[in-house]
Scaffold this motif. Structure first.
Motif, PDB file in Angstrom:
ATOM      1  N   ILE B 206      63.028   0.293  71.615  1.00 29.89           N
ATOM      2  CA  ILE B 206      63.948   1.435  71.628  1.00 29.89           C
ATOM      3  C   ILE B 206      63.989   2.055  73.018  1.00 29.89           C
ATOM      4  N   ASP B 207      62.811   2.203  73.637  1.00 25.44           N
ATOM      5  CA  ASP B 207      62.736   2.721  74.999  1.00 25.44           C
ATOM      6  C   ASP B 207      63.525   1.849  75.958  1.00 25.44           C
ATOM      7  N   ALA B 208      63.273   0.527  75.851  1.00 25.80           N
ATOM      8  CA  ALA B 208      63.904  -0.407  76.792  1.00 25.80           C
ATOM      9  C   ALA B 208      65.421  -0.403  76.614  1.00 25.80           C
ATOM     10  N   LEU B 209      65.874  -0.373  75.349  1.00 25.09           N
ATOM     11  CA  LEU B 209      67.317  -0.419  75.086  1.00 25.09           C
ATOM     12  C   LEU B 209      68.022   0.819  75.623  1.00 25.09           C
ATOM     13  N   ALA B 210      67.286   1.942  75.667  1.00 26.54           N
ATOM     14  CA  ALA B 210      67.907   3.177  76.128  1.00 26.54           C
ATOM     15  C   ALA B 210      67.845   3.316  77.642  1.00 26.54           C
ATOM     16  N   SER B 211      67.176   2.370  78.313  1.00 25.55           N
ATOM     17  CA  SER B 211      66.947   2.545  79.747  1.00 25.55           C
ATOM     18  C   SER B 211      68.170   2.159  80.570  1.00 25.55           C
ATOM     19  N   GLY B 212      68.152   2.581  81.817  1.00 30.69           N
ATOM     20  CA  GLY B 212      69.298   2.371  82.690  1.00 30.69           C
ATOM     21  C   GLY B 212      69.615   0.916  82.940  1.00 30.69           C
ATOM     22  N   TYR B 213      68.564   0.089  83.157  1.00 26.21           N
ATOM     23  CA  TYR B 213      68.860  -1.283  83.528  1.00 26.21           C
ATOM     24  C   TYR B 213      69.522  -2.062  82.402  1.00 26.21           C
ATOM     25  N   VAL B 214      69.145  -1.723  81.138  1.00 26.19           N
ATOM     26  CA  VAL B 214      69.785  -2.427  80.019  1.00 26.19           C
ATOM     27  C   VAL B 214      71.261  -2.041  79.922  1.00 26.19           C
ATOM     28  N   ARG B 215      71.537  -0.745  80.146  1.00 29.70           N
ATOM     29  CA  ARG B 215      72.937  -0.330  80.120  1.00 29.70           C
ATOM     30  C   ARG B 215      73.710  -1.019  81.248  1.00 29.70           C
ATOM     31  N   HIS B 216      73.026  -1.156  82.380  1.00 32.06           N
ATOM     32  CA  HIS B 216      73.657  -1.827  83.513  1.00 32.06           C
ATOM     33  C   HIS B 216      73.990  -3.275  83.177  1.00 32.06           C
ATOM     34  N   MET B 217      73.034  -3.967  82.546  1.00 32.58           N
ATOM     35  CA  MET B 217      73.248  -5.354  82.134  1.00 32.58           C
ATOM     36  C   MET B 217      74.462  -5.467  81.218  1.00 32.58           C
ATOM     37  N   SER B 218      74.547  -4.548  80.260  1.00 32.90           N
ATOM     38  CA  SER B 218      75.673  -4.594  79.333  1.00 32.90           C
ATOM     39  C   SER B 218      76.979  -4.388  80.089  1.00 32.90           C
ATOM     40  N   ARG B 219      76.939  -3.469  81.063  1.00 36.64           N
ATOM     41  CA  ARG B 219      78.153  -3.227  81.839  1.00 36.64           C
ATOM     42  C   ARG B 219      78.550  -4.455  82.635  1.00 36.64           C
ATOM     43  N   LEU B 220      77.539  -5.222  83.076  1.00 37.57           N
ATOM     44  CA  LEU B 220      77.841  -6.445  83.818  1.00 37.57           C
ATOM     45  C   LEU B 220      78.499  -7.496  82.936  1.00 37.57           C
ATOM     46  N   GLY B 221      78.473  -7.281  81.612  1.00 37.56           N
ATOM     47  CA  GLY B 221      79.154  -8.188  80.711  1.00 37.56           C
ATOM     48  C   GLY B 221      78.257  -9.257  80.117  1.00 37.56           C
ATOM     49  N   LEU B 222      76.931  -9.096  80.227  1.00 43.68           N
ATOM     50  CA  LEU B 222      76.050 -10.054  79.561  1.00 43.68           C
ATOM     51  C   LEU B 222      76.134  -9.831  78.055  1.00 43.68           C
ATOM     52  N   SER B 223      75.915 -10.910  77.293  1.00 45.73           N
ATOM     53  CA  SER B 223      76.017 -10.781  75.836  1.00 45.73           C
ATOM     54  C   SER B 223      74.879  -9.889  75.321  1.00 45.73           C
ATOM     55  N   THR B 224      75.139  -9.232  74.178  1.00 42.86           N
ATOM     56  CA  THR B 224      74.150  -8.332  73.593  1.00 42.86           C
ATOM     57  C   THR B 224      72.837  -9.069  73.359  1.00 42.86           C
ATOM     58  N   ARG B 225      72.962 -10.278  72.836  1.00 41.35           N
ATOM     59  CA  ARG B 225      71.761 -11.039  72.519  1.00 41.35           C
ATOM     60  C   ARG B 225      70.936 -11.301  73.777  1.00 41.35           C
ATOM     61  N   ARG B 226      71.643 -11.695  74.844  1.00 45.50           N
ATOM     62  CA  ARG B 226      70.957 -12.010  76.091  1.00 45.50           C
ATOM     63  C   ARG B 226      70.276 -10.761  76.653  1.00 45.50           C
TER      64      ARG B 226
END
Lengths: 265, 316
Positions: B206-226
């Protein structure tokens, strides 16, 4: 509403076994009758145990020692642990901190049930031994948590102000740091208490540190196992009581803990 | 701190811990009233006889001398001789090792994937029904003593429903030859650690998912699973790996109890028997083995955690 519900589930689970444990011994008749071992019915509400004693009477008798040993040993580990942690954290000498903390790391390296079995196996049997061992096992964690809390409090500006005012070490340590620590430590009491209960019950079950025919829920479980095929009550009732006690305690204290948004067990 | 130096430092600390524990165990046993010779003399506590046994076993030499000899023997797996049966302690240990190892290995093999799965799924559905059920169950279960759970399972599935054999009597330590015997012991061993580790994985995730880098990854267009499995999970794992090591403590306690309930002739049973018979050399040997295992597992866990998320290990 949901929190009320969870409090009440935990509360109900604890209250039953706890009342039974504390007040039970007063409801046992003075003269106990003995029947044949492992019978069901025949004037005995829950049948008889491995030596023909009434299971219900044993249930009434068997909780108090368990609860008392757990509570006393927890209290003892806090009493010693807080003083220990205060001396380590509030000392100006670094080496004293090291000397006080390093031995506890070693204690942490040995599995707790192993310490219990080892020391109980070679020390004298009895409740006092069990209290001391369980307190010893809880000590490193209590000291670590208390020390962390004390260090955080010791760096507060209020403390600096007290020092500048020329308050004595004693007043600062006991009057301020210790009192502020208690609030932090309160959140941890539940974990310590369930750990103690777990250890005491497991030790009694393994026959470590208690007489073999002791009136004790965990000992009952162990001793009456042989008759599980004949009458289950001597085993199932004390098992369920121990489980209810521990699960209830956990649920109740979890409500306190969850306000701190931390998982630490 | 660089990786190699970290490993070297942890190895050194670990070796020190084992050495100190071994010395302490020896000294505690030494401090007891009545040594091995008294125990061996048993029903015939004649002072002359005790003295003879004592000199025969070399107990009349000084404590430091014997401590040195004992410690020197440890690296060569020489733990001394049992006072009850006169067999080398190493033989006892070797005999009990297999069933215990089977239990511990199978538990760990099931524990890691199961608790990861529970933790990750609960975290991705934070606040949902699944999450709440897993949390409630793990809060309730994690402090239940193994013996209580074991006995309840035996009463229900062993005696009542007769699905599984209630004990391992007759299997003679070769547990893998009859897998049905293993079902209940494994359930009991898994119950406590699975609760604590899945909860930790959940919290870390939960901590990791809420962190900045994960949001950044999602913005870069990586798949949710990845994003979840390749980027969030490793960071969530570091605390869990250390918790797994700490559950070895529980695992060991569990193994002792489980072996007692299901009558499995492993190291736990050896320990309980040795304590009952006051077979001090065997107790000493077992203590060293258990302490070494704990230290070793903690070491491996710290190193793995350091690899997964260097800042976690570097602090300690």
């Amino acid at each position: 509403m949901r929190s009320m519900l969870r409090y009440s589930i935990g509360g109900t689970l604890v209250v039953g076994p706890l009342l039974l444990a504390v007040t039970g011994p007063w409801f046992v008749p003075d003269t106990l009758t003995r029947g044949a071992p492992f019978t069901s019915g025949g004037g005995h509400r829950l049948g008889t145990d491995f030596v023909g004693r009434d299971v219900w009477h044993q249930v009434l008798l068997g909780g108090r020692a368990l609860v008392l040993i757990a509570v006393i040993s927890t209290a003892m580990s806090y009493l010693v642990g807080i003083v220990w942690a205060l001396s380590a954290a509030m000392s100006r000498r670094r080496w004293l901190d090291e000397v006080l903390m390093r031995p506890l790391d070693i204690l942490l390296a040995v599995p707790s049930l192993l310490i219990l079995i080892l020391v109980a196996g070679i020390a004298q049997r009895g409740e006092l031994t069990l209290v001391l061992i369980v307190a010893l096992i809880n000590l490193p964690e209590v000291v670590r948590i208390s020390r962390a809390a004390a260090l955080e409090i010791a760096s507060r500006p209020a403390l600096e102000a007290m020092r500048l005012q020329g308050e004595t070490w004693w007043r600062i340590a006991v009057g301020y740091v210790c009192r502020s620590m208690l609030r932090i430590l309160a959140a941890d009491v539940g974990t310590r208490l369930t750990t103690s209960l777990y250890l005491v019950a497991s030790a009694s079950f393994l026959g470590v540190g208690v007489p073999p025919d002791a009136g004790d829920w965990a000992v009952m479980v162990d001793r009456n196992r042989a008759g599980l095929f004949l009458t289950p009550w001597g085993v199932v009732v004390p098992t369920l009581l121990i489980m209810a006690l521990i699960v209830g305690l956990n649920l109740t204290f979890d409500r306190v803990m969850s306000t701190r948004q931390e998982v630490r067990w | 701190m660089n990786f190699r130096r970290y490993v070297a430092r942890r190895l050194l600390i670990g070796a020190g811990q084992v050495l100190i524990v071994a010395t302490l165990v020896f000294l505690i046993v030494e401090a007891l009233p009545g040594d091995a010779a008294v125990a061996l003399a048993g029903d015939d506590p004649d002072p002359d006889r005790i003295e003879r046994i004592r000199s025969m076993m070399g107990l009349d030499r000084s404590v430091p001398e014997r401590l040195g000899e004992w410690l020197w023997g440890l690296p060569y797996l020489d733990f001394g001789v049992s006072v009850v049966s006169q067999r080398p302690v190493a033989e006892f240990l070797a005999e009990g090792l297999e069933p215990t190892l089977v239990l511990a290995t199978l538990t760990l093999l099931l524990l890691v994937p199961l608790s990861l799965l529970l933790g990750v799924v609960a975290a991705t559905r934070e606040g949902g029904l699944f999450d709440r059920v897993v949390t409630a169950v793990s809060v309730s279960l994690h402090a239940i003593p193994e013996f209580a759970l074991a006995i309840l399972l035996v009463a229900l599935f062993g005696v009542g429903l007769r699905w599984f054999p209630p004990t391992a009597i007759g299997v003679n330590g070769d547990l893998l030859s009859r897998p049905a015997v293993l079902v209940m012991p494994l359930l009991v061993l898994l119950a406590r650690p699975i609760c604590s580790i899945s909860r930790l994985v959940r919290a870390g995730m939960i901590d990791a998912l809420a962190s900045g880098y994960v949001r950044h990854m999602s913005r870069l267009g990586l798949s949710t699973r990845r994003v979840r499995l390749a980027h969030a999970l490793p960071n969530a794992l570091a605390p869990a790996v250390q918790q797994i090591a700490r559950t070895v403590d529980w695992l060991l306690g569990g193994v002792i109890v489980v072996e007692a309930v299901f009558v499995i002739p492993g190291l736990g049973t050896t320990l309980v028997d040795a304590v009952a018979g006051r077979d001090l050399p065997v107790i000493q040997g077992l203590a060293v083995v258990f302490a070494t295992t704990t230290v070793l597992v903690n070491l491996v866990a710290d190193v793995v955690a350091f690899r997964l998320a260097p800042r976690v290990g570097g602090a300690g």
